[in-house]
Design a protein around this motif. Structure first.
Motif, mmCIF file in Angstrom:
data_model
loop_
_atom_site.group_PDB
_atom_site.id
_atom_site.type_symbol
_atom_site.label_atom_id
_atom_site.label_comp_id
_atom_site.label_asym_id
_atom_site.label_seq_id
_atom_site.Cartn_x
_atom_site.Cartn_y
_atom_site.Cartn_z
ATOM 1 N N ALA A 41 0.826 -1.222 -0.135
ATOM 2 C CA ALA A 41 -0.038 -0.102 0.051
ATOM 3 C C ALA A 41 0.717 1.278 -0.042
ATOM 4 O O ALA A 41 0.617 2.349 -0.681
ATOM 5 N N LYS B 154 2.402 1.698 -3.723
ATOM 6 C CA LYS B 154 1.304 2.016 -4.488
ATOM 7 C C LYS B 154 1.157 3.632 -4.208
ATOM 8 O O LYS B 154 1.164 4.462 -5.048
ATOM 9 N N ALA B 155 1.108 4.216 -2.752
ATOM 10 C CA ALA B 155 0.893 5.517 -2.380
ATOM 11 C C ALA B 155 2.023 6.475 -3.159
ATOM 12 O O ALA B 155 1.634 7.455 -3.356
ATOM 13 N N ARG B 156 3.146 5.958 -2.754
ATOM 14 C CA ARG B 156 4.626 6.657 -3.194
ATOM 15 C C ARG B 156 4.503 6.853 -4.775
ATOM 16 O O ARG B 156 4.973 7.850 -5.088
ATOM 17 N N SER C 11 1.793 7.366 -6.534
ATOM 18 C CA SER C 11 0.631 8.133 -7.241
ATOM 19 C C SER C 11 1.330 9.672 -6.917
ATOM 20 O O SER C 11 1.452 9.997 -5.714
ATOM 21 N N THR C 12 1.403 10.536 -7.930
ATOM 22 C CA THR C 12 1.939 11.677 -7.670
ATOM 23 C C THR C 12 0.867 12.845 -8.396
ATOM 24 O O THR C 12 1.027 14.011 -7.938
ATOM 25 N N LYS D 258 -2.289 12.820 -6.942
ATOM 26 C CA LYS D 258 -3.167 13.515 -5.947
ATOM 27 C C LYS D 258 -2.649 12.645 -4.605
ATOM 28 O O LYS D 258 -2.068 11.739 -4.600
ATOM 29 N N PRO D 259 -3.198 13.132 -3.630
ATOM 30 C CA PRO D 259 -2.905 12.476 -2.181
ATOM 31 C C PRO D 259 -3.289 11.184 -2.024
ATOM 32 O O PRO D 259 -4.525 10.917 -2.782
ATOM 33 N N THR D 260 -2.835 10.426 -1.133
ATOM 34 C CA THR D 260 -3.503 9.088 -1.210
ATOM 35 C C THR D 260 -3.538 8.870 0.306
ATOM 36 O O THR D 260 -2.793 9.241 1.212
ATOM 37 N N ILE E 196 -4.346 5.912 3.346
ATOM 38 C CA ILE E 196 -4.368 4.426 3.436
ATOM 39 C C ILE E 196 -5.089 4.239 4.833
ATOM 40 O O ILE E 196 -4.666 4.735 6.149
#
Length: 109
Positions: free
Chosen positions: A5, A8-10, A12-13, A15-17, A19
């Motif tokens: 997770a 995957k979040a890292r 994503s550039t 929009k904010p993610t 978790i």
């Protein structure tokens, strides 16, 4: 799991993610899931039991696993990059607006 997770979040550039992680406070302790786990000092024996249940060596203290080390290895360099970007931005602002830039710097130190 959590590492996937975070990876995957890292990546994503755009929009904010967010978790959402559900946890049990004091997992595998004698007060797991209870309010007492918030402020209770776990005893040496209880900590050793928790470590055994979770597959850790009860004799090791402050151990950081290889997966965590690898995942966060670039944090110091990334942080230094962010600091440089910030300092460059403040410098450009101060050059464009000397009085406001000086005032900003006085208030931010």
């Amino acid at each position: 799991g959590l590492v996937q997770a975070l990876t995957k979040a890292r990546a994503s550039t755009e929009k904010p993610t967010f978790i959402n992680v559900r946890t049990v406070i004091g997992l595998d302790s004698k007060v797991a899931g209870q309010a007492a786990a918030h402020g209770a000092a776990f005893g040496v024996a209880d900590v050793a039991d928790m470590k055994r249940k979770l597959g850790f060596n009860p004799e090791e203290h402050f151990a950081i696993g290889d997966a965590a080390r690898e995942f966060f290895a670039d944090i110091p360099a990334r942080g230094e990059g962010f600091v440089k970007e910030w300092n460059d931005l403040v410098q450009r602002y101060t050059e464009a607006h000397p009085e406001l830039g000086a005032e900003f710097q006085r208030h931010s130190r």
